[in-house]
Design an enzyme around this catalytic site. Structure first.
Site, PDB file in Angstrom:
ATOM      1  N   LYS A   1       2.661  93.776  61.958  1.00  0.00           N
ATOM      2  CA  LYS A   1       3.517  92.640  61.584  1.00  0.00           C
ATOM      3  C   LYS A   1       4.225  92.091  62.830  1.00  0.00           C
ATOM      4  O   LYS A   1       4.350  90.889  63.014  1.00  0.00           O
ATOM      5  CB  LYS A   1       4.528  93.062  60.505  1.00  0.00           C
ATOM      6  CG  LYS A   1       3.845  93.241  59.160  1.00  0.00           C
ATOM      7  CD  LYS A   1       4.659  93.964  58.129  1.00  0.00           C
ATOM      8  CE  LYS A   1       3.774  94.251  56.908  1.00  0.00           C
ATOM      9  NZ  LYS A   1       4.363  95.125  55.918  1.00  0.00           N
TER      10      LYS A   1
ATOM     11  N   GLN B   1       9.883  98.007  55.064  1.00  0.00           N
ATOM     12  CA  GLN B   1       8.553  98.582  54.850  1.00  0.00           C
ATOM     13  C   GLN B   1       8.595  99.669  53.776  1.00  0.00           C
ATOM     14  O   GLN B   1       9.380 100.599  53.848  1.00  0.00           O
ATOM     15  CB  GLN B   1       8.024  99.159  56.180  1.00  0.00           C
ATOM     16  CG  GLN B   1       6.606  99.674  56.110  1.00  0.00           C
ATOM     17  CD  GLN B   1       5.580  98.573  55.797  1.00  0.00           C
ATOM     18  OE1 GLN B   1       5.596  97.496  56.396  1.00  0.00           O
ATOM     19  NE2 GLN B   1       4.708  98.821  54.838  1.00  0.00           N
TER      20      GLN B   1
ATOM     21  N   ASP C   1       8.749  89.207  51.349  1.00  0.00           N
ATOM     22  CA  ASP C   1       7.743  90.012  50.650  1.00  0.00           C
ATOM     23  C   ASP C   1       7.532  89.504  49.219  1.00  0.00           C
ATOM     24  O   ASP C   1       6.546  89.847  48.573  1.00  0.00           O
ATOM     25  CB  ASP C   1       8.219  91.475  50.561  1.00  0.00           C
ATOM     26  CG  ASP C   1       7.450  92.377  51.521  1.00  0.00           C
ATOM     27  OD1 ASP C   1       6.332  91.993  51.907  1.00  0.00           O
ATOM     28  OD2 ASP C   1       7.969  93.451  51.861  1.00  0.00           O
TER      29      ASP C   1
END
Ligand code: NDP
Length: 291
Positions: free
Chosen positions: A53, A97, A120
């Site tokens: 990322k 994460q 997200d």
């Protein structure tokens, strides 16, 4: 018949290149895109995801802020960091994460992220917005599948009116995938581990999307001739090789188009995360009336 391969690597590259160009234009207006990435603990797979990322941010021209916290970080400490990032004007996206260590409640963490920075797309407000057709961030993997369908096969795949069967009903893939396909006017069936006669239900599909997490589950007996097959699964086979849910070779014989694993849905997830960060920065720009 041999299926056309829908190349997720190429399509994700295309999206990243488009974003790179748009980000440069944004920079000229004095707007920089910033993603804060939070990793708790030392899970090796999570470390790889976080690294990828950050690499994507670098490629496109975003700033990435990295918070690598020790395994023993308390939920309270993590929530405090999120609160701080929520309040920082120059942070467009916050990504924590998953999975988190067992002593941290993932739902509490997701709920704490400002929905306008939830790149997200996991916050209940964004999930709700998707459900009722309002604007919000969409979960990256299913959003990536939509791009594969729209951009793959030279844009020749029609979604509207098609029978779409989704295998899997998780909150991060199956359910948002169903809502997105509905938004694209497909006729959607969602299946799961309790579905009866799964193979025959799947065989109805013009577009079959598998998100189960079981290597070799979808054989040609689940696929109608000429169907488009999207394999979201990421598994290891008996030899330890990366593979999807679909038995690729035999299904590719009868499908009209198919995504490979690796190189299909996987690369799209990061591309769509990057897209959500860009969208967030644009929203911030519009709210501050910089044109
Ligand atoms: P979950 O384990 O959360 O969900 C799996 C779903 O599959 C469940 O709804 C389950 O049904 C269903 N299922 C399991 N076994 C069967 C069966 N025998 N028949 C029918 N349905 C079944 O997984 P995720 O949704 O998080 O992920 C699915 C796959 O996608 C995994 O391989 C994961 O690694 C991959 N993935 C890939 C991403 C990418 O970037 N390409 C991103 C996210 C996930 P039930 O609800 O009844 O238990």
């Amino acid at each position: 018949m041999s299926a056309t391969i829908i190349d997720g690597k190429a399509i994700s590259q295309q999206i990243k290149d488009e974003l790179k160009e748009k980000t440069a234009a944004l920079k000229e207006k004095g707007i920089e895109v910033t993603l804060a990435v939070v990793l708790v603990g030392e899970d090796p797979a999570s470390q790889v995801y976080v690294r990828n990322k950050k690499k994507a941010c670098e490629y496109i021209g975003y700033n990435s802020l990295s918070y690598e916290l020790p395994e023993e970080t308390s939920q309270e400490e993590l929530l405090k960091l999120i609160e701080e990032l929520n309040g920082r004007e120059n942070v467009d996206g916050i990504l924590v994460q998953m999975p988190l260590p067992k002593h941290i409640n993932e739902k509490a963490v997701i709920d704490a992220i400002d929905p306008s920075k939830d790149v997200d797309g996991f916050h209940p407000m964004n999930v709700g917005a998707l459900c009722i057709g309002e604007q919000g961030f969409v979960s990256c993997t299913p959003a990536g599948v939509i791009q594969l369908l729209k951009r793959g096969c030279d844009g020749q795949i029609d979604i509207a009116g098609k029978e779409c069967v989704i295998v899997g009903r998780s909150n991060i893939v199956g359910k948002p995938m169903a809502l997105l396909m509905l938004r694209e006017n497909a006729t959607v069936t969602v299946t799961h581990s309790k579905t009866k006669d799964l193979a025959n239900v799947c065989k109805r599909a013009d577009i079959l999307i598998s998100a189960i997490g079981k290597a070799g589950f979808i054989t040609k007996d689940f696929v109608k001739e000429g169907a488009v097959v999207i394999d979201v699964g990421i598994n290891r086979n008996a030899e330890g090789k990366l593979c999807g849910d679909v038995v690729y070779d035999e299904v590719a014989e009868i499908a009209s188009a198919i995504t490979p694993v690796p190189g299909g849905v996987g690369p799209m997830t990061i591309a769509m995360l990057m897209n959500n960060c860009y969208e967030s920065a644009v929203m911030r720009m519009n709210n501050s009336n910089i044109k």
